[in-house]
Design a protein around this motif. Structure first.
Motif, short mmCIF file in Angstrom:
data_model
loop_
_atom_site.label_atom_id
_atom_site.label_comp_id
_atom_site.label_asym_id
_atom_site.label_seq_id
_atom_site.Cartn_x
_atom_site.Cartn_y
_atom_site.Cartn_z
N HIS A 163 0.88 -1.38 0.37
CA HIS A 163 0.49 0.41 -0.21
C HIS A 163 1.09 1.21 0.22
O HIS A 163 0.39 2.27 -0.88
N ILE A 164 1.78 1.20 0.80
CA ILE A 164 2.31 2.56 0.51
C ILE A 164 3.59 3.03 -0.07
O ILE A 164 3.38 4.07 -1.07
N VAL A 165 4.19 1.87 -0.58
CA VAL A 165 5.46 1.95 -2.19
C VAL A 165 4.43 2.52 -3.46
O VAL A 165 4.71 3.86 -3.34
N PRO A 166 3.37 2.35 -3.54
CA PRO A 166 2.76 2.97 -4.45
C PRO A 166 2.01 4.40 -4.35
O PRO A 166 2.33 5.14 -5.13
N VAL A 167 1.69 4.35 -3.25
CA VAL A 167 1.21 6.40 -2.79
C VAL A 167 2.14 7.03 -2.57
O VAL A 167 2.38 8.34 -2.95
N LEU A 168 2.99 6.64 -2.15
CA LEU A 168 4.88 7.96 -2.28
C LEU A 168 5.21 7.82 -3.63
O LEU A 168 5.45 8.95 -3.52
N GLN A 169 4.83 6.80 -4.65
CA GLN A 169 5.57 6.76 -5.88
C GLN A 169 4.49 8.17 -6.55
O GLN A 169 4.70 8.56 -7.44
N ALA A 170 3.28 7.93 -6.29
CA ALA A 170 2.02 9.22 -7.03
C ALA A 170 1.97 10.07 -6.37
O ALA A 170 2.27 10.68 -6.91
N LEU A 171 2.59 10.47 -5.16
CA LEU A 171 2.80 11.97 -4.49
C LEU A 171 3.70 12.39 -4.37
O LEU A 171 3.84 13.77 -4.93
N THR A 172 4.76 11.46 -4.38
CA THR A 172 6.76 12.81 -4.57
C THR A 172 6.99 11.17 -6.36
O THR A 172 7.90 10.99 -5.80
N PRO A 173 6.78 11.63 -7.43
CA PRO A 173 7.63 10.98 -8.41
C PRO A 173 8.67 11.89 -8.81
O PRO A 173 8.77 13.12 -8.48
N GLY A 174 9.57 10.78 -8.76
CA GLY A 174 10.98 11.57 -9.54
C GLY A 174 11.73 11.00 -8.09
O GLY A 174 12.79 11.01 -8.30
#
Length: 262
Positions: free
Chosen positions: A59-70
């Motif tokens: 759950h956490i990883v894709p949310v962080l990737q969407a929140l701060t791409p790059g």
């Protein structure tokens, strides 16, 4: 939602709010596993992992990737699965979706969800959540730290100066060893408390303890969020020789450290 441009203090405060929510979301995923019989397997290094670790990580990883791409996301269970991002740019997330797995398995409440942001080797932002009691601790370097109750009430926290009657030391419940006991034996100790997971950082950050020394093995995702909260609360953390404790080390493996209050 904040984006990858969240480098200014004001942006980091907004970003921390989003991360605090994310830790709570992960906690809600974890709790049903905690309240039931949890399947446990051994990882390659012999440490335990549960289905709860993996569900929270997913759950956490894709949310962080969407929140701060790059900004790369280094998460414990993802790394175990071989997903190791390039962190040579010096800016990356460190995630332990369930820190204190042994505590979790033993039905102790001392387990946390840890999310920390590293910026040029320094933890500048972090949040920790203890799912059982609903607490969240958060902080932004230079902007202060807080604790948030289950009902959303926030209270500012800060480290304390040691009193004249000796130190309160908090140490690992599951990883105490002769080297640690020898070090504690050199101090003027009023009280020594054993607790699990990264919660120990929060006890120093909120002024309940003065010192958290660690001589056992840890990984960077174990310490980044708590280190960030401690720094934001006015504390410090160094290696045993007094040199800075940094991030982005080979294999993300930590050496010994001392986390201090005022």
């Amino acid at each position: 939602m904040p984006s990858v441009t969240a480098v200014d203090p004001e942006d980091r405060i907004a970003l921390l709010d989003a991360i605090a929510v994310l830790t709570r979301e992960a906690g809600k995923i974890i709790l049903p596993y905690y309240r039931s019989d949890t399947a446990v397997i051994d990882k390659m290094d012999g440490s335990p992992v549960t289905a709860a670790d993996r569900a929270a990580d997913a759950h956490i990883v894709p949310v962080l990737q969407a929140l701060t791409p790059g900004i790369p996301v280094v998460a414990e269970e993802s790394v175990e699965a071989g997903d190791i991002p390039d962190v040579s740019g010096g800016r990356f997330w460190l995630v332990d979706p369930l820190d204190g797995t042994k505590e979790f398995i033993n039905k102790s409440t001392d387990f946390t969800v840890n999310i920390g942001l590293i910026w040029d080797g320094v933890p500048v932002l972090g949040a920790l959540h203890t799912p059982v009691d609903g607490m969240v601790w958060g902080g932004v370097l230079g902007q202060g730290a807080w604790e948030e109750a289950e009902d959303g009430t926030r209270t500012a926290i800060s480290v304390r100066k040691p009193g004249p009657d000796g130190l309160t030391i908090v140490a690992s419940r599951s990883h105490r060893n002769p080297e640690l006991e020898a070090y504690i034996g050199t101090m003027d100790v009023k009280e020594s408390v054993s607790r699990g997971s990264a919660l120990k950082f929060c006890l120093v950050a909120r002024g309940d303890a003065d010192l958290y020394p660690r001589t056992g093995p840890t990984m960077e995702w174990d310490t980044a969020a708590g280190h960030a909260v401690l720094l934001a609360a006015g504390g410090s953390m160094t290696k045993f020789d007094g040199t800075p404790f940094d991030y982005g080390k080979p294999a993300f493996r930590n050496g010994h450290f001392i986390a201090r209050g005022g």
